[in-house]
Structure formats: structure tokens, C-alpha cells
Design an enzyme around this catalytic site. Structure first.
Site, PDB file in Angstrom:
ATOM      1  N   TYR A   1       0.816  -1.221   0.000  1.00  0.00           N
ATOM      2  CA  TYR A   1       0.000   0.000   0.000  1.00  0.00           C
ATOM      3  C   TYR A   1       0.846   1.267   0.000  1.00  0.00           C
ATOM      4  CZ  TYR A   1      -4.420  -2.347   0.867  1.00  0.00           C
ATOM      5  OH  TYR A   1      -5.553  -3.101   0.747  1.00  0.00           O
TER       6      TYR A   1
ATOM      7  N   LYS B   1       3.731 -14.251   5.542  1.00  0.00           N
ATOM      8  CA  LYS B   1       4.041 -15.247   4.517  1.00  0.00           C
ATOM      9  C   LYS B   1       5.570 -15.334   4.421  1.00  0.00           C
ATOM     10  CE  LYS B   1       2.590 -17.989   1.138  1.00  0.00           C
ATOM     11  NZ  LYS B   1       1.662 -19.129   1.268  1.00  0.00           N
TER      12      LYS B   1
ATOM     13  N   ASP C   1      -2.190 -17.988   4.635  1.00  0.00           N
ATOM     14  CA  ASP C   1      -3.177 -18.881   4.004  1.00  0.00           C
ATOM     15  C   ASP C   1      -3.740 -19.871   5.036  1.00  0.00           C
ATOM     16  OD1 ASP C   1      -0.557 -19.725   4.009  1.00  0.00           O
ATOM     17  OD2 ASP C   1      -0.588 -20.675   2.047  1.00  0.00           O
TER      18      ASP C   1
ATOM     19  N   ASP D   1      -5.903  -6.134   5.334  1.00  0.00           N
ATOM     20  CA  ASP D   1      -7.073  -5.720   4.565  1.00  0.00           C
ATOM     21  C   ASP D   1      -7.941  -6.934   4.222  1.00  0.00           C
ATOM     22  OD1 ASP D   1      -8.779  -4.195   3.001  1.00  0.00           O
ATOM     23  OD2 ASP D   1      -7.547  -4.383   1.216  1.00  0.00           O
TER      24      ASP D   1
END
Ligand code: NAI
Length: 361
Positions: free
Chosen positions: A124, A191, A224, A248
């Protein structure tokens, strides 16, 4: 003396839900002096930017704002007003509680999670290069010189900066929030198995910060697997701290656990400024029809009232929203549909606000 608050109605469903929110807040008797300021696409024609300087000045001088959503063009056009506000005032912590309310229409019960999303870094940051931009070729040469695997010619590039300072302050915020609110666990979501540099840094810092909070449990989860865990066993989570993009996405997932986007409030907090807003966007598909659910915006106002020290008004709003939903007779179309499969018998945005006002103790 009245608390001054900047009110940015935004666009799409923003004006409808902020009007409902303002009526509810005023009905509590809390002394708020509203200073209404514009933002959004309509301002581009008027002053060349969707975020007019007078709106920025108002937020800067008042230090507290509540806003409706603002539409951001997809793919092209001006950059997000929401991201610009968060960056302008360094509103680094986005705090989004997701709590079940009886009658919220969700298939889940007893959800009680808090998302703490980093708000200023990551993908972002707005550092992007279109395909064909000469800067991309320069970047390609830099990557080659650094001995890393290159990228295909003609690629577009978005850069993901994650800093030690940014990670430390958001993880610290999550732990301080957990401690202040009697929460027992913080989960850092990442991640880092794939993005070893950026998410690896976030995770390393999260582990370090966790060491200073022996009273709060800590774990980390790959994003995930975390999503799968949230839908199969949400009770296993408490406070989640995430870099911007995962924050988000996981925010919307968690909104879905408590009845949908119409139910999920939020706050963007910096050191000298706070901007409150629902998790959802401007919902252009239902704008102007008096059918949007203002609950998320009304609960965002309750967070704002807590921030202003108006705890009693905040508690009365939460109790009134809870009573109206639990009674189940005056709910908006999204909730009615989730409960019964049809929107028949739903009330509009204004009527829902009337019902909340009539339940204020
Ligand atoms: P969205 O959140 O606006 O809508 C997604 C779905 O949820 C739609 O079907 C919508 O009707 C429904 N929905 C959202 N809020 C609702 C409410 N209060 N009551 C009932 N139903 C509701 O997401 P979308 O469509 O992806 O984005 C629309 C625009 O909003 C985009 O331009 C996006 O950039 C912007 N946006 C702005 C945000 C902000 O101002 N903070 C945050 C997220 C998106």
C-alpha cells in the site's frame, strides 16, 4: 465543552450511513461539535484532488475524525483517499474488532477477534511503476547487479517495503491493546516462508516484541493457513497483527464471521490523530437506496466515543445496536437476507437508525 470531530461523509453509501451514525451519536446527548468536510471523486472537479487541503487541515487541527467510505477508481485514476489520509497523519494502526451480536445473521456464534492491521507500509506504500515505465528497466538492471533473479521484460512493478520500525510499532500496539483489553493471545500473520526478506523481518520483530510481554501468549501463522483456521476454528484466535495487505483481506474475512461488511467497525490510530471508519467500502451497488446497513459506521462512532472518553455514550450505543439486532424485527436487508434468505420485511438505513435511537437507554 463539546468535543470537536471532523465528519467526512465520503461517497457511495457514505452520506447515508454517516447521517444515521450522526443522529445516533447526537441522540446519546454526548457533546459533539461536528465539522463536516468533503472528500471523494466529486472534489476532483472542484479543486483538482479528491482530498482537498481544507479537509486535511481540519483533520490535522482537530485530531479526531470519522468518515464514510470513499470510492477509489480500480486500475487507473486517483490514488485512494483512505490510504492518503492514513499516510498523511501516520495512522499506523488499524484496529478492527469483530464480535458476534445475537441476530447478526452470521452462521457463526461467539466470535470475538480483533484485527490490528499495519496501515502505512507494504504494497500500500504506493510505490508502483507501470509496464513500459523506464524506471522498470532501471530496476531490472539493479536487480541483475544485486545478483537476484530478474523479472520478465514489460512487467509492471509494485514495491513492498516493510521496515523494522513500522513492524515494531504495530506489533507493540497489538500487544499493548491486548494487555489493556484483557486479551490473552496475539497471532502474527505473515508469509515469511516465501517473502523471507519483508515478511521475515516482520516475523523476526514480532517474535522480539513478544518477548517483552510474557503475560500474553504469542504464536505466528502463515496467512493462508490462518484464513483456513479462521473459518474452521475462529475461537482459536484472539488478537491478530498483520502487515497491511493481509490485514485488509483478513479484515473482510473476519467481517464475514460476524454477519458481513455492514457489521464491522474500525479505527485508524496514530500518535496525534485518529480517524474512525467502517471496514467496508462505498458499496456503489446499493448507494442512494436507503438500504445500506449503518451498524459498522455506528459501532465505529462508539469506538470514537471511547477514544474521546465518552464511555457511557459508547456503551449505550453498543447496547442499543445489540438490542435492535437481537429483537430481529427492524434489521436492514443484508442482515434479513442472511437470517431468512430473503430481504422481505427489512427496514431501511434511516429506520434502522430510528430503532437504535429508540433503544438508547
Ligand atoms: P464494498 O465494501 O463497498 O462492498 C462489497 C459488498 O458489500 C457489496 O455487495 C456491498 O453492497 C456490500 N456492503 C458493503 N457495505 C455494506 C453495508 N454497510 N450495508 C450493506 N451492504 C454493504 O467493497 P467494493 O465493492 O470492493 O468497493 C467499492 C468501493 O469502495 C471501491 O472504490 C473501493 O476502493 C472503496 N473502498 C473504500 C474503503 C474506505 O473508504 N475505507 C474501504 C474499502 C473499499
Amino acid at each position: 465543552m463539546a468535543h470537536e470531530v471532523v465528519l467526512i461523509p465520503g461517497d457511495g453509501i457514505g452520506p447515508e450511513i454517516t447521517c444515521a451514525m450522526r443522529r445516533v451519536v447526537d441522540a446519546t446527548g454526548a457533546a459533539i461539535s461536528w465539522r463536516v468536510e468533503p472528500a471523494g471523486a466529486a472534489q476532483v472537479e472542484r479543486c483538482g484532488t479528491p482530498l482537498p487541503p481544507e479537509t486535511l487541515d481540519a483533520v490535522r487541527s482537530v485530531g479526531v475524525a470519522i468518515k464514510g467510505p470513499v470510492t477509489t477508481p480500480v486500475g487507473t485514476g486517483f490514488r485512494s483517499v483512505n490510504v492518503a489520509l492514513r499516510q498523511a497523519f501516520d495512522l499506523y494502526a488499524c484496529v478492527r474488532p469483530c464480535r458476534s451480536l445475537p441476530g447478526d445473521g452470521s452462521r457463526y456464534r461467539d466470535i470475538d477477534l480483533v484485527i490490528v492491521r499495519e496501515n502505512t507500509e507494504d504494497l500500500y506504500a504506493g510505490i508502483e511503476f507501470e509496464a513500459g515505465d523506464p524506471a522498470v528497466d532501471e530496476l531490472a538492471r539493479l536487480v541483475e547487479r544485486a545478483g537476484a533473479k530478474g523479472f520478465r521484460p514489460g512487467s509492471a512493478i509494485s514495491i513492498k517495503p516493510i521496515s523494522e520500525e513500522g513492524s515494531r510499532r504495530i506489533v507493540t500496539h497489538a500487544f499493548e491493546y491486548a494487555r489493556a483489553c484483557g486479551r490473552h493471545k496475539v497471532t502474527a500473520v505473515h508469509k515469511a516462508n516465501i517473502m523471507k526478506a519483508t515478511d521475515g523481518l516482520f516475523l523476526r520483530v514480532a517474535r522480539e516484541v513478544a518477548g517483552s510481554y510474557p503475560d500474553i501468549a504469542f504464536e505466528d501463522k502463515i496467512v493462508d493457513a490462518c484464513c483456513m483456521g479462521l473459518v474452521t476454528d475462529p475461537a482459536a484466535f484472539d488478537v491478530l497483527v498483520l502487515p497491511n495487505l493481509y490485514g485488509d483481506i483478513v479484515s473482510d474475512l473476519c467481517a464475514g464471521l460476524v454477519g458481513g461488511l455492514g457489521m464491522a467497525p474500525g479505527a485508524n490510530i496514530g500518535d496525534g490523530c485518529a480517524v474512525f471508519e467502517a471496514t467496508h467500502g462505498s458499496a456503489p451497488d446499493i448507494a442512494g437506496k436507503d438500504i445500506a446497513n449503518p451498524t459498522a459506521e455506528i459501532l465505529s462512532a462508539a469506538m470514537m466515543l471511547d477514544h474521546l472518553g465518552e464511555y457511557e455514550a459508547a456503551a449505550r450505543i453498543r447496547a442499543a445496536v445489540g438490542s435492535v439486532l437481537a429483537a430481529g424485527e427492524q434489521v436492514t436487508a443484508d442482515v434479513r437476507r442472511a437470517q431468512t434468505g430473503s430481504a422481505t420485511g427489512a427496514v431501511g438505513t434511516r429506520a434502522f437508525a430510528d430503532a437504535v435511537i429508540s433503544h438508547l437507554g
